[in-house]
Motif scaffolding. Structure first.
Motif, PDB file in Angstrom:
ATOM      1  N   ARG A   1       4.185  -8.894  -1.843  1.00  0.00           N
ATOM      2  CA  ARG A   1       4.844  -9.356  -3.103  1.00  0.00           C
ATOM      3  C   ARG A   1       4.467  -8.094  -4.393  1.00  0.00           C
ATOM      4  NH1 ARG A   1       6.503 -14.799  -3.696  1.00  0.00           N
ATOM      5  NH2 ARG A   1       7.593 -13.669  -5.501  1.00  0.00           N
ATOM      6  N   GLY A   2       3.708  -7.085  -3.850  1.00  0.00           N
ATOM      7  CA  GLY A   2       3.192  -6.222  -4.776  1.00  0.00           C
ATOM      8  C   GLY A   2       4.236  -5.035  -5.010  1.00  0.00           C
ATOM      9  N   PRO A   3       3.939  -4.057  -5.851  1.00  0.00           N
ATOM     10  CA  PRO A   3       5.041  -2.933  -6.223  1.00  0.00           C
ATOM     11  C   PRO A   3       5.326  -1.977  -4.800  1.00  0.00           C
ATOM     12  CG  PRO A   3       3.334  -2.936  -7.559  1.00  0.00           C
ATOM     13  CD  PRO A   3       2.702  -3.931  -6.488  1.00  0.00           C
ATOM     14  N   ILE A   4       6.475  -1.602  -4.916  1.00  0.00           N
ATOM     15  CA  ILE A   4       6.983  -0.782  -3.745  1.00  0.00           C
ATOM     16  C   ILE A   4       6.108   0.630  -3.756  1.00  0.00           C
ATOM     17  CG2 ILE A   4       8.764   0.444  -2.580  1.00  0.00           C
ATOM     18  CD1 ILE A   4      10.718  -1.975  -3.439  1.00  0.00           C
ATOM     19  N   VAL A   5       5.591   0.950  -2.622  1.00  0.00           N
ATOM     20  CA  VAL A   5       4.920   2.285  -2.735  1.00  0.00           C
ATOM     21  C   VAL A   5       5.603   3.159  -1.578  1.00  0.00           C
ATOM     22  CG1 VAL A   5       2.876   3.824  -2.087  1.00  0.00           C
ATOM     23  CG2 VAL A   5       2.667   1.469  -3.155  1.00  0.00           C
ATOM     24  N   LEU A   6       6.100   4.074  -1.987  1.00  0.00           N
ATOM     25  CA  LEU A   6       6.984   5.029  -1.047  1.00  0.00           C
ATOM     26  C   LEU A   6       6.278   6.238  -0.647  1.00  0.00           C
ATOM     27  CD1 LEU A   6       9.997   5.142  -0.267  1.00  0.00           C
ATOM     28  CD2 LEU A   6      10.214   6.631  -2.154  1.00  0.00           C
ATOM     29  N   ILE A   7       5.842   6.286   0.791  1.00  0.00           N
ATOM     30  CA  ILE A   7       5.132   7.606   1.297  1.00  0.00           C
ATOM     31  C   ILE A   7       5.931   8.536   1.722  1.00  0.00           C
ATOM     32  CG2 ILE A   7       3.453   8.069   2.950  1.00  0.00           C
ATOM     33  CD1 ILE A   7       2.196   5.501   2.537  1.00  0.00           C
ATOM     34  N   ASP A   8       5.974   9.692   1.283  1.00  0.00           N
ATOM     35  CA  ASP A   8       6.985  10.753   1.588  1.00  0.00           C
ATOM     36  C   ASP A   8       6.783  11.346   2.990  1.00  0.00           C
ATOM     37  OD1 ASP A   8       8.927  13.066   1.356  1.00  0.00           O
ATOM     38  OD2 ASP A   8       7.168  14.354   0.844  1.00  0.00           O
ATOM     39  N   GLU A   9       7.926  11.264   3.932  1.00  0.00           N
ATOM     40  CA  GLU A   9       7.899  11.680   5.051  1.00  0.00           C
ATOM     41  C   GLU A   9       9.170  12.585   5.461  1.00  0.00           C
ATOM     42  OE1 GLU A   9       7.581   8.247   7.808  1.00  0.00           O
ATOM     43  OE2 GLU A   9       5.667   7.572   7.037  1.00  0.00           O
ATOM     44  N   ALA A  10       9.685  13.312   4.314  1.00  0.00           N
ATOM     45  CA  ALA A  10      10.613  13.936   4.488  1.00  0.00           C
ATOM     46  C   ALA A  10      10.733  15.487   4.616  1.00  0.00           C
ATOM     47  CB  ALA A  10      11.845  13.616   3.361  1.00  0.00           C
ATOM     48  N   HIS A  11       9.162  15.848   4.264  1.00  0.00           N
ATOM     49  CA  HIS A  11       8.889  17.330   3.989  1.00  0.00           C
ATOM     50  C   HIS A  11       7.877  17.931   4.905  1.00  0.00           C
ATOM     51  CE1 HIS A  11      10.604  15.961   0.291  1.00  0.00           C
ATOM     52  NE2 HIS A  11      11.237  16.867   0.298  1.00  0.00           N
TER      53      HIS A  11
ATOM     54  N   PRO B   1      13.904   2.284  -6.778  1.00  0.00           N
ATOM     55  CA  PRO B   1      13.084   1.115  -6.177  1.00  0.00           C
ATOM     56  C   PRO B   1      11.551   1.051  -6.508  1.00  0.00           C
ATOM     57  CG  PRO B   1      14.891   1.750  -4.693  1.00  0.00           C
ATOM     58  CD  PRO B   1      14.374   2.891  -5.376  1.00  0.00           C
ATOM     59  N   ALA B   2      11.232   2.193  -6.180  1.00  0.00           N
ATOM     60  CA  ALA B   2       9.755   2.382  -5.876  1.00  0.00           C
ATOM     61  C   ALA B   2       8.837   2.496  -7.300  1.00  0.00           C
ATOM     62  CB  ALA B   2       9.322   3.823  -5.426  1.00  0.00           C
ATOM     63  N   LYS B   3       7.605   1.873  -7.275  1.00  0.00           N
ATOM     64  CA  LYS B   3       6.785   1.995  -8.295  1.00  0.00           C
ATOM     65  C   LYS B   3       5.813   3.410  -8.382  1.00  0.00           C
ATOM     66  CE  LYS B   3       4.248   1.573 -12.156  1.00  0.00           C
ATOM     67  NZ  LYS B   3       5.067   1.844 -13.386  1.00  0.00           N
ATOM     68  N   VAL B   4       5.340   3.786  -6.969  1.00  0.00           N
ATOM     69  CA  VAL B   4       4.579   4.684  -6.734  1.00  0.00           C
ATOM     70  C   VAL B   4       5.241   5.546  -5.716  1.00  0.00           C
ATOM     71  CG1 VAL B   4       2.344   5.619  -5.874  1.00  0.00           C
ATOM     72  CG2 VAL B   4       2.595   3.309  -7.289  1.00  0.00           C
ATOM     73  N   LEU B   5       5.272   7.067  -5.804  1.00  0.00           N
ATOM     74  CA  LEU B   5       5.540   7.899  -4.902  1.00  0.00           C
ATOM     75  C   LEU B   5       4.440   8.542  -4.306  1.00  0.00           C
ATOM     76  CD1 LEU B   5       7.580   9.571  -3.124  1.00  0.00           C
ATOM     77  CD2 LEU B   5       7.717  11.140  -5.229  1.00  0.00           C
TER      78      LEU B   5
ATOM     79  N   VAL C   1      -7.539   3.829  -7.520  1.00  0.00           N
ATOM     80  CA  VAL C   1      -6.395   4.659  -7.838  1.00  0.00           C
ATOM     81  C   VAL C   1      -5.172   4.306  -8.093  1.00  0.00           C
ATOM     82  CG1 VAL C   1      -5.149   6.952  -7.288  1.00  0.00           C
ATOM     83  CG2 VAL C   1      -7.700   6.704  -7.012  1.00  0.00           C
ATOM     84  N   MET C   2      -4.703   3.360  -6.859  1.00  0.00           N
ATOM     85  CA  MET C   2      -3.425   2.674  -6.900  1.00  0.00           C
ATOM     86  C   MET C   2      -3.422   1.621  -7.932  1.00  0.00           C
ATOM     87  SD  MET C   2      -1.909   4.150  -4.528  1.00  0.00           S
ATOM     88  CE  MET C   2      -0.366   2.962  -4.779  1.00  0.00           C
TER      89      MET C   2
ATOM     90  N   THR D   1      -0.504   1.649 -10.767  1.00  0.00           N
ATOM     91  CA  THR D   1       0.444   0.320 -11.046  1.00  0.00           C
ATOM     92  C   THR D   1       0.035  -0.282 -12.168  1.00  0.00           C
ATOM     93  OG1 THR D   1      -0.756  -0.843  -9.327  1.00  0.00           O
ATOM     94  CG2 THR D   1       1.317   0.277  -8.373  1.00  0.00           C
ATOM     95  N   GLY D   2      -0.863   0.140 -13.000  1.00  0.00           N
ATOM     96  CA  GLY D   2      -0.865  -0.588 -14.142  1.00  0.00           C
ATOM     97  C   GLY D   2      -2.004  -1.910 -14.118  1.00  0.00           C
ATOM     98  N   VAL D   3      -2.509  -2.244 -13.005  1.00  0.00           N
ATOM     99  CA  VAL D   3      -3.385  -3.327 -12.747  1.00  0.00           C
ATOM    100  C   VAL D   3      -4.780  -2.644 -13.578  1.00  0.00           C
ATOM    101  CG1 VAL D   3      -4.849  -4.363 -11.026  1.00  0.00           C
ATOM    102  CG2 VAL D   3      -2.758  -3.621 -10.706  1.00  0.00           C
ATOM    103  N   LEU D   4      -4.968  -1.499 -13.749  1.00  0.00           N
ATOM    104  CA  LEU D   4      -6.143  -0.812 -14.617  1.00  0.00           C
ATOM    105  C   LEU D   4      -5.496   0.168 -15.445  1.00  0.00           C
ATOM    106  CD1 LEU D   4      -8.686   0.404 -11.972  1.00  0.00           C
ATOM    107  CD2 LEU D   4      -8.813  -1.700 -13.214  1.00  0.00           C
TER     108      LEU D   4
END
Length: 311
Positions: free
Chosen positions: A44-54, A92-96, A300-301, A305-308
């Protein structure tokens, strides 16, 4: 002079050996760090997108699978990013998360030149997305990774060096920074949400160093006595290899950009759990020297995401 050349030869041999081990690193899918209360309900948390296209050396199903699993245990929704950066992909992502991206040229050839892994349109898309409230975790290791991400980093005022930060006296790239000596900053990321999440030491495993722009905040600062080596081939060193003091360079820092947040790191293994070489040497937050790394990663995460918050 003979002693100096002998020391350089020993250093070069040790670094080449370390490079061989690092080339054999694979994810440690067994290790499970202890966690406190999850920041979010499961899935239920934010979407984290991990780059795999490069041509990324680290991916959610590969060497960064322990990182992805750690985030999922904290409630984040982790997804792979399979296409070039664009407003549509990022919306849609909060973190890239961009970890050790490469240009096609350097996928199997770790020599200079190291062109950008990202085109100008992609860099603009990421910058605009951050300015409008997105959060970027940009991780770029030693040559060739620093060079591949240099243009993206520069768009935020960060100067990647594309070298190797090493201790020339011990032939080690393993750096443990500590709150007690100031090399690990006191910051909401190191303080956590409560005493159980406080981080007093973090270990990195052979990376690069960089300066932050004015307004950025240092998290991990390289101490005096370390050297920035600038070879033209990864893991190849000689007495002619350009070098300079690495003291004062950073291996971790954060900054605010518009409505968004950016966290930048010059070493990638610290964010995962891997084993390296035939001896399956722990490398990452499964390492005995890195007992607080997993909590640092979550902190760090939480900041991204604003938790801290900064206050």
């Amino acid at each position: 002079m003979a002693d100096r050349h002998q020391a350089l030869a020993v250093l070069a041999a040790a670094i080449v050996c370390a490079g061989t081990l690092n080339a054999q690193q694979v994810a440690d899918t067994v290790f499970q760090p202890r966690l406190g209360a999850p920041a979010f309900e499961a899935e239920r948390g934010p979407i984290v997108l991990i780059d795999e296209a490069h041509h990324n050396f680290h991916t959610a199903e590969g060497r960064y699978s322990p990182f992805a699993q750690l985030l999922r245990r904290d409630g984040y929704v982790v997804q792979p990013g399979k296409s070039d950066f664009s407003a549509r992909l990022l919306r849609p992502a909060k973190v890239l998360v961009v970890a050790n991206a490469l240009a096609a040229r350097n996928q199997k050839d770790w020599t200079v030149p190291t062109p950008s892994a990202f085109n100008a349109k992609e860099i603009r898309a990421v910058h605009d997305w951050v300015e409008n409230g997105g959060s970027l975790l940009l991780i770029a290791d030693h040559l060739p990774f620093g060079g591949a991400a240099a243009d993206l980093a520069a768009s935020f005022g960060v100067g990647f060096t594309n070298g190797f930060v090493l201790d020339s006296s011990t032939t080690r790239g393993l750096i443990t920074v500590r709150r007690g000596d100031g090399s690990l900053a006191s910051h909401p990321i190191t303080n956590g949400r409560n005493a159980a999440e406080r981080v007093d030491s973090v270990t990195t495993f052979t990376g690069q160093g960089f300066p932050l722009p004015a307004g950025g905040t240092a998290l991990i600062t390289v101490r005096p006595g370390w050297v920035l080596f600038l070879p033209d081939t990864a893991w190849r060193f000689s007495s002619a290899t350009p070098r300079k003091s690495a003291a004062g360079l950073l291996q971790g820092g954060v900054l605010r950009v518009g409505k968004g947040r950016v966290a930048v790191f010059g070493e990638a293994a610290m964010f995962s759990a891997q084993v390296a070489g035939p001896a399956r040497r722990p490398m990452g937050f499964n390492s005995p020297e890195a007992a607080q790394n997993a909590q640092f990663v979550l902190n760090v995460m939480h900041w991204l995401t604003g938790v801290l918050n900064d206050q």
